[in-house]
Design an enzyme around this catalytic site. Sequence first.
Site, PDB file in Angstrom:
ATOM      1  CB  SER A  91     -18.498  35.785  66.564  1.00  0.00           C
ATOM      2  OG  SER A  91     -19.330  36.146  65.497  1.00  0.00           O
TER       3      SER A  91
HETATM    4  N1  SAH Z   1     -23.864  37.526  65.569  1.00  0.00           N
HETATM    5  C1  SAH Z   1     -23.957  36.075  65.447  1.00  0.00           C
HETATM    6  C2  SAH Z   1     -22.905  35.476  64.546  1.00  0.00           C
HETATM    7  C3  SAH Z   1     -23.062  35.936  63.158  1.00  0.00           C
HETATM    8  S1  SAH Z   1     -22.649  34.774  61.895  1.00  0.00           S
HETATM    9  C4  SAH Z   1     -23.941  35.391  66.795  1.00  0.00           C
HETATM   10  O1  SAH Z   1     -23.789  36.069  67.823  1.00  0.00           O
HETATM   11  O2  SAH Z   1     -24.117  34.172  66.831  1.00  0.00           O
HETATM   12  C5  SAH Z   1     -23.224  35.774  60.541  1.00  0.00           C
HETATM   13  C6  SAH Z   1     -24.695  35.667  60.269  1.00  0.00           C
HETATM   14  O3  SAH Z   1     -25.022  36.630  59.287  1.00  0.00           O
HETATM   15  C7  SAH Z   1     -25.101  34.316  59.699  1.00  0.00           C
HETATM   16  O4  SAH Z   1     -26.082  33.730  60.505  1.00  0.00           O
HETATM   17  C8  SAH Z   1     -25.660  34.681  58.304  1.00  0.00           C
HETATM   18  O5  SAH Z   1     -26.750  33.875  57.913  1.00  0.00           O
HETATM   19  C9  SAH Z   1     -26.073  36.122  58.510  1.00  0.00           C
HETATM   20  N2  SAH Z   1     -26.225  36.926  57.279  1.00  0.00           N
HETATM   21  C10 SAH Z   1     -25.513  36.856  56.132  1.00  0.00           C
HETATM   22  N3  SAH Z   1     -25.960  37.781  55.259  1.00  0.00           N
HETATM   23  C11 SAH Z   1     -26.976  38.453  55.869  1.00  0.00           C
HETATM   24  C12 SAH Z   1     -27.843  39.513  55.477  1.00  0.00           C
HETATM   25  N4  SAH Z   1     -27.777  40.087  54.265  1.00  0.00           N
HETATM   26  N5  SAH Z   1     -28.764  39.953  56.377  1.00  0.00           N
HETATM   27  C13 SAH Z   1     -28.869  39.384  57.601  1.00  0.00           C
HETATM   28  N6  SAH Z   1     -28.084  38.362  58.019  1.00  0.00           N
HETATM   29  C14 SAH Z   1     -27.138  37.911  57.170  1.00  0.00           C
END
Ligand code: SAH
Length: 233
Positions: A81
Site C-alpha cells: 500500500s
Molecule cells: N498490508 C499489505 C498490503 C495488502 S495488499 C502490505 O503491507 O504490503 C492486500 C492483500 O490481501 C493481498 O496480498 C491479498 O492477497 C490479500 N487478501 C485478499 N483476500 C484475502 C483474504 N480473504 N484473506 C487474507 N488475505 C487476503
Amino acid sequence: MLSMGGYEPESRPPPSVAEIAAFSAARERMVRDQIAARGVKNSRVLEAMARVPRHAFVPADQRSQSYEDGPLPIGHGQTISQPYIVAFMTAALDPKPGDRVLEIGTGSGYQAAVLAGLVAEVYSIEIVAPLAQRAEADLQRLGYGNVKVRAGDGYRGWPEAAPFDAIIVTCAPEHVPQALVNQLKAGGRMMVPVGPTDGVQELYLLRKRPGGLETRAVLPVRFVPMVTKGPPG
Ligand code: SAH
C-alpha cells in the site's frame, strides 16, 4: 534453483551502504512530506514510519521507488500500500503498547512491521500462500519477532488467537465479516475498507460498543478485493 518454501533470497540482493544512506534520507522526506504534511499527527506512528525499511519489503527491481508516494507491485497481482495509507490506517487504529492486533492481508509484511514496533503482538493472515511465506521470512530476517503470519482466508479471522484489541483489514470485503466483529474485544477498534470489488471503497473505523458497532466512514480508498468463500458452512 534452491527455494526456501517459496522465498527466493537471490531475488533480493542486499542494498549497498550508499543505497541505505539514500533510503534513510528518502524515508525522512516521506514521513515529512507525504504523511505529516497530510495531517497524520500521532508521533509514535510517525516514528515507526521513519524506522521501518520499506525498501526491504519491495522487489529488488522496484526498490529505487520504495519511498515514493504510491503503491508498488509485489507479485501475484498484489501491491504494497501507499505509505500515507499505511500511516493513516495505523494512526486511526490508535495502537497501544500492550495491544494484540490482527491484520487481514499480509501482502509484503510492511504494514505488519510498522505495527510490530507499536504494539505487543501482531497476527497477520494472507490468502496467497507464497506471499505469506515470503513476508514471514522477511519479517523474521529483519527481526520482527512479535509478528505471526498464517496462510489462509482472513474472512474467518484467527479464532485461536482472539480476542484482539484491534483489527486492520488491508483488502476490501463487500461487507464487514461477522467473524472479525466477534473476534474483537469490547471497546476494540477495526479499520476496514468496504465496498464493491471493482471500484472505490469507503474506509471505516468501527468500535465495538455494548449496544453494537459504532461506525464512522473516514476516507474513500481503493484496495484489492478480499478473496473469500465467505463464512464456513
Ligand atoms: N498490508 C499489505 C498490503 C495488502 S495488499 C502490505 O503491507 O504490503 C492486500 C492483500 O490481501 C493481498 O496480498 C491479498 O492477497 C490479500 N487478501 C485478499 N483476500 C484475502 C483474504 N480473504 N484473506 C487474507 N488475505 C487476503
